[in-house]
Design a protein around this motif. Sequence first.
Motif, PDB file in Angstrom:
ATOM      1  N   GLY A  74       0.961  -1.344   0.116  1.00 39.47           N
ATOM      2  CA  GLY A  74      -0.215   0.052  -0.014  1.00 39.47           C
ATOM      3  C   GLY A  74       0.976   1.112   0.007  1.00 39.47           C
ATOM      4  N   VAL A  75      -0.261   2.210   0.058  1.00 37.57           N
ATOM      5  CA  VAL A  75       0.201   3.474   0.520  1.00 37.57           C
ATOM      6  C   VAL A  75       1.778   3.595   1.068  1.00 37.57           C
ATOM      7  CG1 VAL A  75       0.452   6.445   0.630  1.00 37.57           C
ATOM      8  CG2 VAL A  75      -1.711   4.224  -0.090  1.00 37.57           C
ATOM      9  N   LEU A  76       1.408   3.038   2.352  1.00 34.26           N
ATOM     10  CA  LEU A  76       2.291   3.602   3.077  1.00 34.26           C
ATOM     11  C   LEU A  76       4.211   3.031   2.671  1.00 34.26           C
ATOM     12  CD1 LEU A  76       2.618   3.999   6.483  1.00 34.26           C
ATOM     13  CD2 LEU A  76       2.008   2.284   7.397  1.00 34.26           C
ATOM     14  N   GLN A  77       3.703   1.584   2.762  1.00 34.46           N
ATOM     15  CA  GLN A  77       5.060   0.676   2.521  1.00 34.46           C
ATOM     16  C   GLN A  77       5.711   1.218   1.305  1.00 34.46           C
ATOM     17  OE1 GLN A  77       1.824  -0.341   2.941  1.00 34.46           O
ATOM     18  NE2 GLN A  77       2.159  -2.612   3.263  1.00 34.46           N
ATOM     19  N   ARG A  78       4.857   1.815   0.277  1.00 37.62           N
ATOM     20  CA  ARG A  78       5.735   2.789  -0.947  1.00 37.62           C
ATOM     21  C   ARG A  78       6.661   3.437   0.036  1.00 37.62           C
ATOM     22  NH1 ARG A  78       1.477   4.810  -4.537  1.00 37.62           N
ATOM     23  NH2 ARG A  78       0.441   2.292  -4.349  1.00 37.62           N
ATOM     24  N   PHE A  79       6.165   4.515   0.756  1.00 39.42           N
ATOM     25  CA  PHE A  79       6.607   5.240   1.563  1.00 39.42           C
ATOM     26  C   PHE A  79       7.793   5.041   2.244  1.00 39.42           C
ATOM     27  CE2 PHE A  79       7.300   7.259   5.471  1.00 39.42           C
ATOM     28  CZ  PHE A  79       8.045   8.620   5.382  1.00 39.42           C
ATOM     29  N   THR A  80       7.654   3.815   3.218  1.00 36.06           N
ATOM     30  CA  THR A  80       8.570   2.967   3.832  1.00 36.06           C
ATOM     31  C   THR A  80       9.999   2.480   3.413  1.00 36.06           C
ATOM     32  OG1 THR A  80       7.197   1.692   4.565  1.00 36.06           O
ATOM     33  CG2 THR A  80       6.710   3.242   6.382  1.00 36.06           C
ATOM     34  N   GLY A  81       9.201   1.536   2.160  1.00 37.65           N
ATOM     35  CA  GLY A  81       9.970   0.922   0.813  1.00 37.65           C
ATOM     36  C   GLY A  81      10.115  -0.294   1.682  1.00 37.65           C
ATOM     37  N   HIS A 114       6.707  -6.318   0.538  1.00 45.24           N
ATOM     38  CA  HIS A 114       4.921  -6.971   0.899  1.00 45.24           C
ATOM     39  C   HIS A 114       5.275  -7.913  -0.042  1.00 45.24           C
ATOM     40  CE1 HIS A 114       1.068  -6.971   1.747  1.00 45.24           C
ATOM     41  NE2 HIS A 114       0.174  -6.651   0.512  1.00 45.24           N
ATOM     42  N   ARG A 129      18.690  -9.527 -17.877  1.00 43.94           N
ATOM     43  CA  ARG A 129      19.152  -8.181 -17.737  1.00 43.94           C
ATOM     44  C   ARG A 129      19.956  -9.128 -16.314  1.00 43.94           C
ATOM     45  NH1 ARG A 129      14.076  -5.061 -19.588  1.00 43.94           N
ATOM     46  NH2 ARG A 129      15.447  -5.051 -21.431  1.00 43.94           N
ATOM     47  N   THR A 139      22.262  -5.988 -14.784  1.00 42.43           N
ATOM     48  CA  THR A 139      21.305  -4.846 -14.079  1.00 42.43           C
ATOM     49  C   THR A 139      20.106  -4.841 -13.733  1.00 42.43           C
ATOM     50  OG1 THR A 139      19.897  -4.753 -16.226  1.00 42.43           O
ATOM     51  CG2 THR A 139      21.887  -3.773 -16.902  1.00 42.43           C
ATOM     52  N   LEU A 160     -15.877 -16.154  -2.495  1.00 37.42           N
ATOM     53  CA  LEU A 160     -15.209 -16.927  -3.567  1.00 37.42           C
ATOM     54  C   LEU A 160     -13.547 -16.178  -3.541  1.00 37.42           C
ATOM     55  CD1 LEU A 160     -16.723 -17.243  -6.863  1.00 37.42           C
ATOM     56  CD2 LEU A 160     -16.641 -19.290  -4.849  1.00 37.42           C
ATOM     57  N   ALA A 161     -13.623 -14.682  -3.219  1.00 38.51           N
ATOM     58  CA  ALA A 161     -12.384 -14.493  -2.579  1.00 38.51           C
ATOM     59  C   ALA A 161     -11.577 -15.442  -1.783  1.00 38.51           C
ATOM     60  CB  ALA A 161     -11.978 -13.043  -2.635  1.00 38.51           C
ATOM     61  N   ASP A 168      -8.483 -17.431  -2.590  1.00 38.10           N
ATOM     62  CA  ASP A 168      -7.688 -17.009  -3.487  1.00 38.10           C
ATOM     63  C   ASP A 168      -6.997 -17.015  -2.513  1.00 38.10           C
ATOM     64  OD1 ASP A 168      -9.282 -16.191  -5.733  1.00 38.10           O
ATOM     65  OD2 ASP A 168      -9.902 -14.463  -5.195  1.00 38.10           O
ATOM     66  N   ARG A 210      -8.794  -0.449   4.949  1.00 30.57           N
ATOM     67  CA  ARG A 210      -7.034  -0.737   4.904  1.00 30.57           C
ATOM     68  C   ARG A 210      -6.394   0.567   4.097  1.00 30.57           C
ATOM     69  NH1 ARG A 210      -2.972  -5.082   3.634  1.00 30.57           N
ATOM     70  NH2 ARG A 210      -2.326  -3.828   2.105  1.00 30.57           N
ATOM     71  N   THR A 216      -3.204   3.198   5.813  1.00 28.28           N
ATOM     72  CA  THR A 216      -2.768   3.572   5.146  1.00 28.28           C
ATOM     73  C   THR A 216      -2.116   4.925   5.490  1.00 28.28           C
ATOM     74  OG1 THR A 216      -2.820   2.921   3.054  1.00 28.28           O
ATOM     75  CG2 THR A 216      -1.825   1.147   4.758  1.00 28.28           C
ATOM     76  N   LEU A 262      -0.202   7.818   6.868  1.00 29.99           N
ATOM     77  CA  LEU A 262       0.757   9.043   6.128  1.00 29.99           C
ATOM     78  C   LEU A 262       0.514  10.316   6.090  1.00 29.99           C
ATOM     79  CD1 LEU A 262       3.294   7.939   4.275  1.00 29.99           C
ATOM     80  CD2 LEU A 262       1.309   8.702   2.342  1.00 29.99           C
ATOM     81  N   SER A 290      -3.209  -0.794  -5.247  1.00 32.48           N
ATOM     82  CA  SER A 290      -2.113  -0.559  -5.817  1.00 32.48           C
ATOM     83  C   SER A 290      -1.486  -0.649  -4.906  1.00 32.48           C
ATOM     84  CB  SER A 290      -2.280   0.984  -6.743  1.00 32.48           C
ATOM     85  OG  SER A 290      -1.711   1.844  -5.290  1.00 32.48           O
ATOM     86  N   ARG A 332      12.765   9.183  -0.625  1.00 33.91           N
ATOM     87  CA  ARG A 332      11.199  10.223  -0.423  1.00 33.91           C
ATOM     88  C   ARG A 332      11.367  10.867   0.322  1.00 33.91           C
ATOM     89  NH1 ARG A 332      12.212   3.762  -0.854  1.00 33.91           N
ATOM     90  NH2 ARG A 332      12.883   3.750   0.643  1.00 33.91           N
ATOM     91  N   GLU A 361      18.818   2.076 -19.612  1.00 38.97           N
ATOM     92  CA  GLU A 361      19.611   1.304 -19.171  1.00 38.97           C
ATOM     93  C   GLU A 361      20.533   0.882 -20.325  1.00 38.97           C
ATOM     94  OE1 GLU A 361      16.647  -2.362 -19.982  1.00 38.97           O
ATOM     95  OE2 GLU A 361      17.932  -3.403 -18.368  1.00 38.97           O
TER      96      GLU A 361
END
Lengths: 351, 439, 345, 345
Positions: B25-32, B35, B69, B74, B345-346, B349, C10, C14, C18, C345, D144, D216
């Motif tokens: 999510g957004v948070l992970q994108r920020f903290t890097g 996931h 690659r 790379t 049904l999820a 998954d 969720r 998040t 932020l 996403s 970031r 690249e």
Amino acid sequence: MTTTPELHHVRPDTVMSVRDLRIWYGTARGAVRAVDGVSFDIRRGETLGLVGESGCGKSTLGRGVLGLLPDAAKVAGHVLFEGEDLVGMSRRRLRSLRGPQLGLIFQEPMTRLNPLMRVSQHFLETLRTHQPELSKEQMRRRAIDTLGAMGIPPTRFTNYPHEFSGGMRQRIMIALALVLNPAFVVADEPTTALDVLVEAQILTILADVKRNFDTSILLITHNLGIIAEACERVAVMYAGRIAELGDARAVFARPAHPYTRELLASTISLSTTSLHYIPGAPPDLIAPPSGCRFHPRCPDAMTVCPQRHPPVVTTELNQDVACWLHGPDDQIPPGGSAPLEREAIGVADEA
Amino acid sequence: MSQTKPDPPLLEVEDLRVHFALRGGVLQRFTGREHGSVKAVDGVSFALRRGEVLGVVGESGSGKTTLGRAILRTVPITAGRIRFDGTDITEMREKTLRPMRQRMQMVFQDPNASLNPAMELLAAIGHPLRIHGVTDDDDKVRATVSEALDRVGLSPVELFLHKYPGDLSGGQKQRAVIARAIILGPDLLVADEPVSMLDMSVRAKILELMIELKRDLGLTYVYVTHDLATAKFFCDTIAIMYLGRIVEYGPAEQIYADPKHPYTQSLLRAIPEPDPTKSVPRDLPRGEIPDAAQPPLGCSFHPRCPVAFEICGWESRDLRDLLERHWLAHPDDEFDRERRTVGDLAALDEPSLTATVPVGSGHPAQDVVDLLERIRADDPHEPTWTGIRDITPAAGGVRVEFRDDCVDPSLFDVGGGQQVACLLCRDGNKSKGPNDGRR
Amino acid sequence: MARSSGSLPRYLVTRLLLVIPMVWILLTVVFILMRVAPGDPVQASLGGRAPQAVIEKQRHELGFDKSIVAQYGDYFNGIFHGDFGTSTSSNRTVTDVVAHEGAATLELAVAAMIFALVLGLGIGVLIGRYRDTPLDVFGRLFGVLTYAAPVFWIGILFQLLFVAKLHWLPSSGQADTLVNIHLQGEAHTNIYLVDAVISGDWGGLRNVLVHLILPGLTLGLLVCGVFIRLVRVNVIQTLKHDYIEAARARGIPEHRVVLRHAFRNALVPVVTVIGLQAALLLSGAVLTETTFNWPGIGQALIRYLNNRDYVMVQGIVTVFALIVVSVSLVIDVVTALIDPRVRYS
Amino acid sequence: MTSEFMTPTAAPVPAQRQVGRGRFAGLRRALAPVAEARGLPKWVLYVGCALVLVFVVFAIFAPWISPYSFTQYLDGHGHRFPKSAPPNVHHWFGTNIMDTDVFSHIVYGSRTALEVVAIAVVISMLLGVPLGLFSGYYGGPLDRGLVLVMDAMFAFPSLLLAILIAFLLRGKFGFLGASFSGIMSAAISITVVYIPQYFRVIRNSVISVREEPYVEAARILGAKPRTVIGRYVFGNVVQNVPVIATLNAADALLTLAGLGFLGYGVQPTEAAEWGYDLQRALGEAAGGIWWTSVYPGLAIVLLVTGLTLVGESLNDLLNPVLRHRQLLPVNIVDDEGEVPRDDDA
């Protein structure tokens, strides 16, 4: 000069009849003759393949017969769909035909569905536009049935486009084009963006469509293998014109036009044993070569070829071909069938 | 090239793994923080002799491009070894690796994007010379570039030296890319789908050029492609990839003549031949290549495999597919009625060997059991059933237990240098190669 | 096959998390800015001739004698407890100023936003659809001019025309003095329009509305120009998308293609930028309020800044920062609601 | 629309003009569409340039164009100018409440405006562009962090930020001399506002360029990161700079005027500034004195419009998303005969 001849007479089961269609674009450098005098017929339930290198006007022709061109494109000639001429038809009338009568299947399924709308909403929108008398339940039924015929399970009906893979989106696009059971569909490189197994799946679906929906298909592709798999007849297009048109088996077995022959030879398939290519590149459609447009790249070119545009003749295998090799001999000037002398084509002119 | 002495392999890849971290999510994108991960390349091994052409063939999402690659370092490598001409380059620092780059180069898929649009050909093709300090003399650079251009057929050279990529056609651009790749005289060329974006009339020309270069310059190729037809023409050895792994490997002739893996077999059958007397095969594998972030349990290909059996790795998601296929076949009243007996049904998954099918509100669990039995009665030969051990009503739904003795096939040697990762090929041959089970 | 279904809750959690670093950065910047300000805030607020003892006493009361770290802690502690400080130049608290002056600004901003949205979205869609026609040229010019004209100049022009020349509208203020006094007595929300409705004071309501027209229009025009440009560009881009051609190929009527497919999808990026316009709106409000003598928080800020009332300035700026962050949060949630892809996403 | 539509031929393009080489060849090449522009965007560009040029001439030749100095309130005979006199022979645009000549203020004001804006644009470009380049190329935690800070700054009301900075910078540039210190501090306070804009745009385009195969390819060739950024990335993001620079210059002008209007801009003794002039004119507007407000405002509007038009037309021409080739009318001739051509080929 020569008037454009009728390729053949119109048969009673013809769904769409294109006569001397021209589509030109005005650009700063001059007029681009994307489609320049094309005639063909499509019969009910038939799949006609349209093949050629990129930049020869295939896509323009495909959209042109549906009247889906930019406003500034200039169109002349006739596109007769069940007796009505689509060229010069009112926007309103044309729009009411698109969907219930005319359909289009696209090359890149990933971007053709509105990402903010559920698949169900796409179907309901289309059905509501053209068949408002149906009840909501009838529309749902209809959509789910069509999707099912393409292999999309009913449980996925209300999903968003991004929840589907490329192959599934193409199935959805085909279902969307066919949900109103149109008489004529243009499929513009429907499998180019897909993997080989998915491509084969889609080709199977198109074959089923032909059987179950009685829809005529104009299948545009650059892949001769797909033509061989999916089409009864094939039209080979070069530089805005149709070079050869005929029964697929006959054309593949005995290509009448040198371009068709060269194209077949340069296709790399599992049975290819040597590499072959056509020198040079398709011409600039702003200033196409005189006479036969293929003559600068043609290994069989004769002195008549750059002088006169070859008329369409029908071979004994019932192929319509525009090439002086097949005559008519009485129109070739004296000495016209001598081989054409010219310089070799270098990579500098390569596509 | 003399082949008198047995050369050491030019390129050796050993149990190579490239896993990309998925940012959630957004948070992970920020903290890097990662996931989960996509196993783009998951335990690939092969060795490449000098002058050999290896075809890496697979659909999109198979990891073939990432493999190409990774060989050129790379993309970050998760595990495994890459040895180039005897030197281990896996963990080499970029600084140390840089001089080595003269010897390994790449040709890209999209000729329109692999040249800097703001650099004319002279500068672009001559840049490697300056980067590696071969020469900084303008005249020398010009002479060497002219030579390279001439070599790839872009002549008369004067016509091209000062062109920008935007002024060239696709085939000409690809020639320019090849010129840039060979200007330093490399040993290894990784060609990532070099002809797939070109018109068919040009493909043959570029392939021919690559064959000529191999002959004249003694190049070794890794030819990454989705197209078995051009690979057949060009490659000595073929590696078929599926979801990050090699599923079949061997001499090209042998693989085309006698494909062993069901996946290779379907790939070969699916290629449309330009011959109308042959028709489309109807028994194609269903579905598409699955999401590499959560590959199927057991053999990755089992959900699509026409010959899958008990221990291929049947799991919860196959059950969902089974239900959906059933409703696909009976979309009318049956679907409307039956859909209500099953919950979301999820729940199926998440990959698991014990699945709990949720029951629709107001329905007893027995309804779901009945539904499953009806589906089984409909098509008792469906291979998924061979992997199901038990169906029992349980708390919160119906518990479906799958066989827990499923096997993730490694590459089995089938003779003649051919290796196949299919359980049907394991009998009588002992497991070879480092491709151990995924789990 | 992509089957993963992300969940909105969720995503919200998040997104909320932020917000914390964002708020922290903004507040820290505000804090640092106020510490490096020239001159001694206490001395400045008391005037040059205050005796040293008084200054020291005030210093101590305000906590300015503590270490910078301790002040930083106090600052955050206060904010955490809803205490943004008390003025050094008057005895009002920041909360009080925000409640009263903030309400006036809110009234102005909402009026401006409504005006800008209606006009900006309408013109933007229209000229995006009919690109490069005379209509487009006219609409773009209108957009450029409304943007190019300083808010206060538009305000002055309006005053020249509607007040000095035509005598149609009042020149400044939020309401006539009598109405003002009456509505302050009836204060429920401090927003005059709402208070007038609650207390059933229809004459007062009319008076407030008449006063709102010019400032609302002025501020609205500023934002409207930005919207026109933005919507136009996004509609043009969206109309180029493949699914637009696909919709046309299905015979979907043009008005529906433009509104349902192009406009709705163009809104996704527009909504994001509308969030950023909250900042523009606040900037514009400062100028509009000064021009029309509107008793809002922008004008208050300038007044306190001139008085060197650092506590008040710091408090108001802090509130601004919080508003900006909240708006961006709301915008992200709205985007997630419109666009299902965001959630996954 | 498929690409085949717009470029219906794959044939080689006829000999291209030789474009210059060297480090900025990329920029020159990227700007080529500007030189080849035709139709509406070209005219918009011309009008914009003409407007800007007028003020540039004013700024450079102010002492020669302007009848009086901007501080002058006595005529040649030592008589004081009339206060707030309407336009007349001696004072084309009248005089203002400070007894100075309005036209002279317009002329000298353009000097102030352009000086401040030029300094602000150059500094924010010099800081924002490299930051965006490196942050976007390397990514990682630094990226970031920078994004968070820049976003926070971008979301904060720009005028407010400028006011606070201007307030803090008061008198900090005394060493530059009285007349220039005000300009410098105004420029710096505006700079702070615009750095995030360069940063964002450049960073975002670097991120998309970074994924291009040619970048690249450069890495595979063995180029050092510095070389990759300088030769492969920079050249392909630099075309954004003229667009942001002109649009930001327009916006900066408004911020400057806003600062002046609120009294935090250049001081009236240091230079003539339109925003300050408008502040002084505000009180007179209700009394119907229009010339002191209309002319300075008009100057702002014209200069901002000029810059915006330049920026927008550059954007239309350079932004591939907006660029579209307009099809020209064409006549179909019957057959092989004459190919109709446009004369300008």
